[in-house]
Design a protein around this motif. Structure first.
Motif, PDB file in Angstrom:
ATOM      1  N   PHE A 117       0.809  -1.114  -0.022  1.00 44.66           N
ATOM      2  CA  PHE A 117      -0.031   0.076  -0.030  1.00 44.66           C
ATOM      3  C   PHE A 117       0.822   1.085   0.132  1.00 44.66           C
ATOM      4  N   VAL A 118       1.944   1.139   0.747  1.00 41.38           N
ATOM      5  CA  VAL A 118       2.900   2.181   0.796  1.00 41.38           C
ATOM      6  C   VAL A 118       3.270   2.651  -0.414  1.00 41.38           C
ATOM      7  N   GLU A 119       3.854   1.512  -1.121  1.00 40.40           N
ATOM      8  CA  GLU A 119       4.456   1.723  -2.257  1.00 40.40           C
ATOM      9  C   GLU A 119       3.625   2.471  -3.401  1.00 40.40           C
ATOM     10  N   ALA A 120       2.068   1.744  -3.654  1.00 43.27           N
ATOM     11  CA  ALA A 120       1.316   2.216  -4.275  1.00 43.27           C
ATOM     12  C   ALA A 120       0.665   3.578  -4.188  1.00 43.27           C
ATOM     13  N   HIS A 121       1.031   4.294  -2.847  1.00 33.54           N
ATOM     14  CA  HIS A 121       0.297   5.243  -2.486  1.00 33.54           C
ATOM     15  C   HIS A 121       1.355   6.309  -1.597  1.00 33.54           C
ATOM     16  N   PRO A 122       2.382   6.499  -2.153  1.00 31.37           N
ATOM     17  CA  PRO A 122       3.418   7.463  -1.675  1.00 31.37           C
ATOM     18  C   PRO A 122       3.186   8.547  -0.704  1.00 31.37           C
ATOM     19  N   GLY A 123       1.913   9.015  -1.083  1.00 28.82           N
ATOM     20  CA  GLY A 123       1.574  10.599  -0.715  1.00 28.82           C
ATOM     21  C   GLY A 123       0.818  10.246   0.540  1.00 28.82           C
ATOM     22  N   ILE A 124       0.508   9.022   1.017  1.00 30.25           N
ATOM     23  CA  ILE A 124      -0.542   8.781   2.261  1.00 30.25           C
ATOM     24  C   ILE A 124       0.624   7.993   3.292  1.00 30.25           C
ATOM     25  N   ALA A 125       0.665   8.727   4.567  1.00 27.19           N
ATOM     26  CA  ALA A 125       1.498   8.171   5.400  1.00 27.19           C
ATOM     27  C   ALA A 125       0.700   7.314   6.616  1.00 27.19           C
ATOM     28  N   ILE A 126       1.035   6.077   6.646  1.00 30.67           N
ATOM     29  CA  ILE A 126       0.415   5.264   7.541  1.00 30.67           C
ATOM     30  C   ILE A 126       0.863   5.421   8.959  1.00 30.67           C
ATOM     31  N   HIS A 127      -0.192   5.626   9.817  1.00 31.09           N
ATOM     32  CA  HIS A 127       0.110   5.714  11.311  1.00 31.09           C
ATOM     33  C   HIS A 127      -0.732   4.388  11.877  1.00 31.09           C
ATOM     34  N   LEU A 128       0.071   3.466  12.258  1.00 29.21           N
ATOM     35  CA  LEU A 128      -0.563   2.192  12.734  1.00 29.21           C
ATOM     36  C   LEU A 128      -0.451   2.080  14.271  1.00 29.21           C
ATOM     37  N   SER A 129      -1.663   1.771  14.831  1.00 25.56           N
ATOM     38  CA  SER A 129      -1.676   1.648  16.238  1.00 25.56           C
ATOM     39  C   SER A 129      -2.547   0.038  16.651  1.00 25.56           C
ATOM     40  N   THR A 130      -1.976  -0.493  17.557  1.00 26.34           N
ATOM     41  CA  THR A 130      -2.797  -1.748  17.937  1.00 26.34           C
ATOM     42  C   THR A 130      -3.237  -1.855  19.435  1.00 26.34           C
ATOM     43  N   SER A 131      -4.293  -2.735  19.564  1.00 24.79           N
ATOM     44  CA  SER A 131      -4.785  -3.073  20.896  1.00 24.79           C
ATOM     45  C   SER A 131      -5.447  -4.063  20.925  1.00 24.79           C
ATOM     46  N   ALA A 132      -5.888  -4.868  22.086  1.00 21.14           N
ATOM     47  CA  ALA A 132      -6.699  -5.872  21.872  1.00 21.14           C
ATOM     48  C   ALA A 132      -8.179  -5.509  22.504  1.00 21.14           C
ATOM     49  N   ASP A 133      -8.133  -4.249  22.948  1.00 21.93           N
ATOM     50  CA  ASP A 133      -9.277  -3.927  23.639  1.00 21.93           C
ATOM     51  C   ASP A 133     -10.429  -3.179  22.568  1.00 21.93           C
ATOM     52  N   PRO A 134     -11.838  -3.070  22.652  1.00 23.80           N
ATOM     53  CA  PRO A 134     -12.569  -2.581  21.703  1.00 23.80           C
ATOM     54  C   PRO A 134     -12.273  -1.022  21.820  1.00 23.80           C
ATOM     55  N   VAL A 135     -12.597  -0.402  20.468  1.00 20.56           N
ATOM     56  CA  VAL A 135     -12.215   1.087  20.292  1.00 20.56           C
ATOM     57  C   VAL A 135     -13.475   1.883  20.037  1.00 20.56           C
ATOM     58  N   ASP A 136     -13.803   2.873  20.596  1.00 21.07           N
ATOM     59  CA  ASP A 136     -15.011   3.797  20.164  1.00 21.07           C
ATOM     60  C   ASP A 136     -14.345   4.724  19.393  1.00 21.07           C
ATOM     61  N   LEU A 137     -14.918   4.865  17.925  1.00 23.70           N
ATOM     62  CA  LEU A 137     -14.373   5.841  17.186  1.00 23.70           C
ATOM     63  C   LEU A 137     -14.973   7.286  17.365  1.00 23.70           C
ATOM     64  N   GLY A 138     -15.848   7.230  18.143  1.00 27.69           N
ATOM     65  CA  GLY A 138     -16.793   8.427  18.599  1.00 27.69           C
ATOM     66  C   GLY A 138     -15.845   9.292  19.648  1.00 27.69           C
ATOM     67  N   ARG A 139     -15.001   8.397  20.312  1.00 29.94           N
ATOM     68  CA  ARG A 139     -14.210   9.045  21.604  1.00 29.94           C
ATOM     69  C   ARG A 139     -12.709   9.038  21.114  1.00 29.94           C
ATOM     70  N   HIS A 140     -12.293   8.837  19.831  1.00 26.70           N
ATOM     71  CA  HIS A 140     -10.915   8.724  19.564  1.00 26.70           C
ATOM     72  C   HIS A 140     -10.826   9.253  18.144  1.00 26.70           C
ATOM     73  N   ALA A 141     -10.834  10.743  18.106  1.00 28.50           N
ATOM     74  CA  ALA A 141     -10.743  11.473  16.974  1.00 28.50           C
ATOM     75  C   ALA A 141      -9.286  11.181  16.054  1.00 28.50           C
ATOM     76  N   GLU A 142      -8.559  10.639  17.115  1.00 27.46           N
ATOM     77  CA  GLU A 142      -7.176  10.591  16.346  1.00 27.46           C
ATOM     78  C   GLU A 142      -7.184   9.247  15.490  1.00 27.46           C
ATOM     79  N   ILE A 143      -7.959   8.513  15.426  1.00 31.86           N
ATOM     80  CA  ILE A 143      -8.084   7.184  14.581  1.00 31.86           C
ATOM     81  C   ILE A 143      -9.044   7.577  13.218  1.00 31.86           C
TER      82      ILE A 143
END
Length: 310
Positions: A117-143
């Motif tokens: 993906f990075v090679e096909a889209h050099p203009g998009i910088a990926i910031h990857l984060s992980t966790s096993a816990d459920p995440v609420d996008l409504g409370r995580h504007a950074e994702i």
């Protein structure tokens, strides 16, 4: 040397005090509530005084905790301001894509494919984060994009799309398979069951699907993520009930096989879901990553089907 406690402990305290909740602080920091609590207790030991009053599963600031929060608020505001001043301009931030998923999905599926993906889209910088816990996008504007596991999240203003059906099979080394079924045409005997704590697909589902009684004995080892279950199965510790999405490399290398060969039925479930805010659906970085995810998974399934035919 500055005489200050650990920054992670200060950060955990500031988040818990500002949000009024250890649980909400854990979500913001992508930590478990116990990790936040541990950091704050370490801070209290460093100061030699309580920062929170804990009673009836609630925590309120002590006067000393209030003094610390007041001081940290200004300090953290100053840190945030200078970081924003020195950080990338808004145009660069707009081209960054923050993706969040489980550790197993990152390690076994997304990570190995992400360079494409990075090679096909050099203009998009990926910031990857992980966790096993459920995440609420409504409370995580950074994702920007969440790849949820298990049960698809629900909520207003949220777009949720399955990454596709997954085959969940009983997987083990060839040696374990032979020990459980010495006669290839005979019944499957007892075997050590490896459990994945977060998987919504359980061993009773597999036994019921194959018309077999559920053993009454205790299972084997249990792990908190699918990648560890796959690894344990490849080491010969027992039989994993896991998605082939996490085990394609081990199956291709012959490290793992299906217990019972082609005679044992697998289960099919939708387990991974692409999630993003509806208002962001028109953003090119969201559209590009979504298209890429679905295309790569479709190609992966087609390749697995061709391999099964041969």
């Amino acid at each position: 040397m500055r005489r200050i406690p650990s920054f992670p402990a200060l950060r955990a305290f500031e988040a818990a005090a500002r949000l009024g909740s250890f649980a909400r602080a854990s979500e913001e920091l992508h930590l478990t509530p116990s990790a936040v609590s541990h950091q704050i207790r370490a801070l209290e030991r460093w100061f030699g005084r309580a920062l929170f009053r804990r009673a009836n599963r609630q925590a309120t600031l002590t006067p000393d905790g209030g003094r610390l929060l007041a001081g940290l608020t200004g300090a953290f505001d100053a840190i945030e301001a200078i970081c924003a001043e020195l950080g990338p301009p808004p145009a660069a931030l707009a081209a960054a894509l923050a993706v969040h998923c489980t550790p197993s999905f990152a390690a076994k599926w997304l990570g190995p494919r992400l360079p494409a993906f990075v090679e096909a889209h050099p203009g998009i910088a990926i910031h990857l984060s992980t966790s096993a816990d459920p995440v609420d996008l409504g409370r995580h504007a950074e994702i920007d994009i969440l790849i949820a596991y298990g049960r698809p999240p629900r909520g207003p203003g949220l777009t949720v799309e399955s990454l596709g059906p997954e085959e969940i099979a009983a997987l083990c080394t060839p040696a374990v398979a032979r020990a459980a079924q010495p006669d290839a045409a005979g019944p499957i005997g007892p075997f050590a069951r490896l459990d994945s704590s977060f998987s919504p697909v359980r061993w009773p589902d597999w036994f019921a699907r194959n018309g077999l009684p559920m053993p009454t004995g205790a299972a084997g080892a249990a792990f908190d993520r699918g990648s560890l279950v796959i690894s344990a199965a490849a080491q010969g510790l027992g039989v994993a009930l896991e998605t082939l999405r996490f085990a394609r490399d081990e199956l291709a290398a012959g490290q793992l096989v299906r217990l019972g060969g082609g005679r044992a039925a697998s289960l099919t479930r939708d387990l991974h879901f692409i999630c993003y805010r509806e208002r962001d659906g028109a953003l090119e970085k969201i559209r590009a990553f979504r298209r890429w995810l679905l295309d790569v998974e479709a190609e992966s399934r087609a390749g697995a089907a061709r391999g099964a035919e041969t």
